[in-house]
Scaffold this active site. Structure first.
Site, PDB file in Angstrom:
ATOM      1  CG  HIS A   1       5.054 -42.394 -12.317  1.00 11.94           C
ATOM      2  ND1 HIS A   1       6.070 -41.115 -12.118  1.00 11.94           N
ATOM      3  CD2 HIS A   1       5.338 -42.259 -13.027  1.00 11.94           C
ATOM      4  CE1 HIS A   1       6.490 -41.044 -13.257  1.00 11.94           C
ATOM      5  NE2 HIS A   1       5.898 -41.373 -14.388  1.00 11.94           N
TER       6      HIS A   1
ATOM      7  CB  CYS B   1       8.479 -43.971 -14.384  1.00 15.87           C
ATOM      8  SG  CYS B   1       7.821 -42.658 -16.219  1.00 15.87           S
TER       9      CYS B   1
ATOM     10  CG  ASN C   1       6.226 -38.366 -15.937  1.00  9.25           C
ATOM     11  OD1 ASN C   1       7.506 -37.855 -15.429  1.00  9.25           O
ATOM     12  ND2 ASN C   1       4.928 -39.159 -16.892  1.00  9.25           N
TER      13      ASN C   1
HETATM   14  O1  UT7 Z   1       5.769 -41.686 -17.141  1.00  5.43           O
HETATM   15  C1  UT7 Z   1       5.275 -42.742 -17.713  1.00  5.43           C
HETATM   16  C2  UT7 Z   1       3.333 -43.105 -17.835  1.00  5.43           C
HETATM   17  N1  UT7 Z   1       3.371 -42.028 -18.505  1.00  5.43           N
HETATM   18  C3  UT7 Z   1       2.209 -42.251 -18.503  1.00  5.43           C
HETATM   19  O2  UT7 Z   1       1.343 -42.528 -17.366  1.00  5.43           O
HETATM   20  C4  UT7 Z   1       1.417 -41.323 -19.053  1.00  5.43           C
HETATM   21  C5  UT7 Z   1      -0.157 -41.847 -19.668  1.00  5.43           C
HETATM   22  N2  UT7 Z   1      -1.020 -41.598 -20.273  1.00  5.43           N
HETATM   23  C6  UT7 Z   1      -1.728 -40.187 -20.046  1.00  5.43           C
HETATM   24  O3  UT7 Z   1      -1.431 -39.417 -19.696  1.00  5.43           O
HETATM   25  C7  UT7 Z   1      -2.770 -39.253 -21.092  1.00  5.43           C
HETATM   26  O4  UT7 Z   1      -2.532 -40.398 -22.484  1.00  5.43           O
HETATM   27  C8  UT7 Z   1      -2.765 -38.191 -22.074  1.00  5.43           C
HETATM   28  C9  UT7 Z   1      -2.183 -37.125 -20.716  1.00  5.43           C
HETATM   29  C10 UT7 Z   1      -0.749 -38.806 -22.771  1.00  5.43           C
HETATM   30  C11 UT7 Z   1      -3.482 -37.829 -23.152  1.00  5.43           C
HETATM   31  O5  UT7 Z   1      -4.696 -37.389 -22.700  1.00  5.43           O
HETATM   32  P1  UT7 Z   1      -5.709 -38.546 -23.110  1.00  5.43           P
HETATM   33  O6  UT7 Z   1      -6.726 -38.119 -23.157  1.00  5.43           O
HETATM   34  O7  UT7 Z   1      -4.975 -40.377 -23.629  1.00  5.43           O
HETATM   35  O8  UT7 Z   1      -5.774 -37.707 -25.428  1.00  5.43           O
HETATM   36  P2  UT7 Z   1      -5.344 -38.878 -26.829  1.00  5.43           P
HETATM   37  O9  UT7 Z   1      -4.217 -38.238 -26.845  1.00  5.43           O
HETATM   38  O10 UT7 Z   1      -6.326 -39.026 -26.657  1.00  5.43           O
HETATM   39  O11 UT7 Z   1      -6.137 -37.555 -27.358  1.00  5.43           O
HETATM   40  C12 UT7 Z   1      -7.044 -36.649 -27.355  1.00  5.43           C
HETATM   41  C13 UT7 Z   1      -7.215 -36.543 -28.048  1.00  5.43           C
HETATM   42  C14 UT7 Z   1      -6.859 -35.522 -29.841  1.00  5.43           C
HETATM   43  O12 UT7 Z   1      -7.521 -35.440 -30.908  1.00  5.43           O
HETATM   44  P3  UT7 Z   1      -8.675 -35.763 -31.282  1.00  5.43           P
HETATM   45  O13 UT7 Z   1      -7.807 -37.013 -32.410  1.00  5.43           O
HETATM   46  O14 UT7 Z   1      -9.635 -36.505 -29.734  1.00  5.43           O
HETATM   47  O15 UT7 Z   1      -9.076 -34.780 -32.452  1.00  5.43           O
HETATM   48  C15 UT7 Z   1      -5.427 -34.646 -29.884  1.00  5.43           C
HETATM   49  O16 UT7 Z   1      -4.828 -34.640 -30.752  1.00  5.43           O
HETATM   50  O17 UT7 Z   1      -6.724 -34.322 -27.632  1.00  5.43           O
HETATM   51  C16 UT7 Z   1      -5.656 -33.861 -28.869  1.00  5.43           C
HETATM   52  N3  UT7 Z   1      -4.145 -33.470 -27.925  1.00  5.43           N
HETATM   53  C17 UT7 Z   1      -4.183 -32.578 -27.279  1.00  5.43           C
HETATM   54  N4  UT7 Z   1      -5.537 -31.029 -27.905  1.00  5.43           N
HETATM   55  C18 UT7 Z   1      -4.269 -29.949 -26.934  1.00  5.43           C
HETATM   56  C19 UT7 Z   1      -3.367 -34.292 -27.767  1.00  5.43           C
HETATM   57  N5  UT7 Z   1      -2.115 -33.362 -26.492  1.00  5.43           N
HETATM   58  C20 UT7 Z   1      -3.071 -32.204 -26.851  1.00  5.43           C
HETATM   59  C21 UT7 Z   1      -2.312 -30.944 -26.153  1.00  5.43           C
HETATM   60  N6  UT7 Z   1      -3.210 -29.765 -26.567  1.00  5.43           N
HETATM   61  N7  UT7 Z   1      -1.006 -31.008 -25.603  1.00  5.43           N
END
Ligand code: UT7
Length: 334
Positions: A261, A121, A291
């Site tokens: 980004h 990125c 992204n």
């Molecule tokens: O481009 C290079 C740089 N990349 C980035 O900067 C990305 C950085 N990371 C992020 O943007 C975020 O971490 C994400 C958007 C990828 C994820 O958001 P989060 O708030 O960190 O969510 P999480 O991964 O901790 O997941 C929270 C919950 C989980 O469920 P439980 O374990 O709390 O029951 C996931 O299973 O959300 C669930 N989950 C979803 N639910 C519905 C994960 N993806 C989804 C989804 N729809 N698509």
């Protein structure tokens, strides 16, 4: 063509920008039909509403080509004026040859050097720094740089934690040597390879060559530990933004628009808060692009110019963070 020059120039000027997105739109509602997710989750956790998806017969070099044509038009030069082509991508048409060579051929520019660079990125900002170095050393006068990606072709559509995040698109910039003024004021880059296992494509390289097994296990798609990446992204983007300002001898107040980004709205808000700047000075278009890795900052910059958010003379700062980890920032006067 290929005007290797002996002269050393004092500065680098941005001559023009362009961008291109595939026509097909994939909305959050569409994703609800293919994976267990909701529009509400995607919107509140990322800010993304829709993304563009390339067709099967529309490879990365094709998006790069249309973005490059637009940049050449906005620069008001002909393709023959270009001395070097750099393409930042982690989703090339194929492993070999480079997407830059495929783009060179599409542009009909036989003979001039062309190569890809891989910094995920942060790729476009790495390309900006290379263009600056080549130009200011006197080696090449006019350079075409492109950030082009088709992340949706490296996506596991059964993995809801990643498949809702990515999109396709390309942006391009033409830079040239300048004796009088310098519009590319500074570039700052960084990397830390000890985090390479937090955001990666496990197979398809020499570590895990392609086999039926790697395909069946979906190891050719992007894997990410999102929370860990999020935690690292914010401080590194803040640091990079400050370093590039320092190198340019500019202050936060001098910057008309910050273009970070476009990975996650919450990252943008956290970076703005830590820099103590208003979200009004932060450009956001991730709601319609998702992204797009190396293509985010340049397509956003192009949109900001086209929509009049930036006018001639304004200072803009691009800031990025990505797999590697890599990070970087650039201060540019448009
Ligand atoms: O481009 C290079 C740089 N990349 C980035 O900067 C990305 C950085 N990371 C992020 O943007 C975020 O971490 C994400 C958007 C990828 C994820 O958001 P989060 O708030 O960190 O969510 P999480 O991964 O901790 O997941 C929270 C919950 C989980 O469920 P439980 O374990 O709390 O029951 C996931 O299973 O959300 C669930 N989950 C979803 N639910 C519905 C994960 N993806 C989804 C989804 N729809 N698509």
């Amino acid at each position: 063509m290929n005007k290797n020059s002996e002269a050393k120039f004092i500065g680098t000027k941005v001559l023009g920008t362009g961008s291109y997105f595939p026509k097909k739109v994939l909305s959050n509602a569409d994703l609800e039909k293919i994976v267990e997710t909701t529009d509400e989750w995607i919107l509140t956790r990322t800010g993304i509403k829709e993304r563009r998806v390339s067709e099967a017969d529309e490879p990365t070099s094709q998006l790069a080509y249309f973005a490059a044509l637009e940049a050449l038009k906005s620069a008001n030069i002909s393709p023959q004026d270009i001395d070097l082509i750099l393409v930042a991508t982690i989703t090339p048409d194929m492993q070999c040859p480079s997407t830059a060579c495929l783009l060179q051929n599409k542009l009909g520019l036989k003979g001039i050097p062309a190569f890809d660079l891989s910094a995920a990125c942060s790729g476009f900002i790495y390309a900006v720094s290379m263009a600056k170095a080549y130009i200011e050393s006197g080696m090449y006068k006019t350079v075409l740089i492109v950030g082009a990606e088709e992340l949706t072709k490296f996506t596991d559509w059964t993995d809801r934690s990643t498949c809702v995040l990515f999109g396709d698109g390309a942006g391009a910039m033409v830079l040239t040597a300048s004796d009088e003024s310098q519009s590319l004021l500074s570039v700052y880059l960084g990397a830390d390879g000890s985090f390479s296992d937090l955001l990666f494509v496990p197979a398809g390289g020499t570590k895990n060559p392609a086999t039926l097994d790697t395909v069946n296990q979906k190891l050719h798609s992007i894997k990410m530990l999102g929370k860990e990446v999020f935690k690292a992204a914010v401080p590194k983007m803040v640091y990079a933004a400050q370093k590039a300002l320092e190198l340019a001898s500019k202050k936060l107040e001098d910057i008309k628009l910050f273009i970070p980004h476009q990975a996650n709205m919450r990252i943008l808000e956290a970076v703005a808060k830590k820099l103590n700047i208003s979200m009004e000075s932060v450009f956001v278009n991730l709601h319609k692009t998702g992204n797009i890795s190396s293509a985010t900052t340049i397509t956003a910059l192009d949109e900001a110019i086209k929509t009049g958010k930036l006018v001639k003379g304004d200072l803009v700062e691009l800031v990025a963070f990505g797999a590697g980890f890599t990070w970087g920032a650039a201060v540019i006067q448009v």
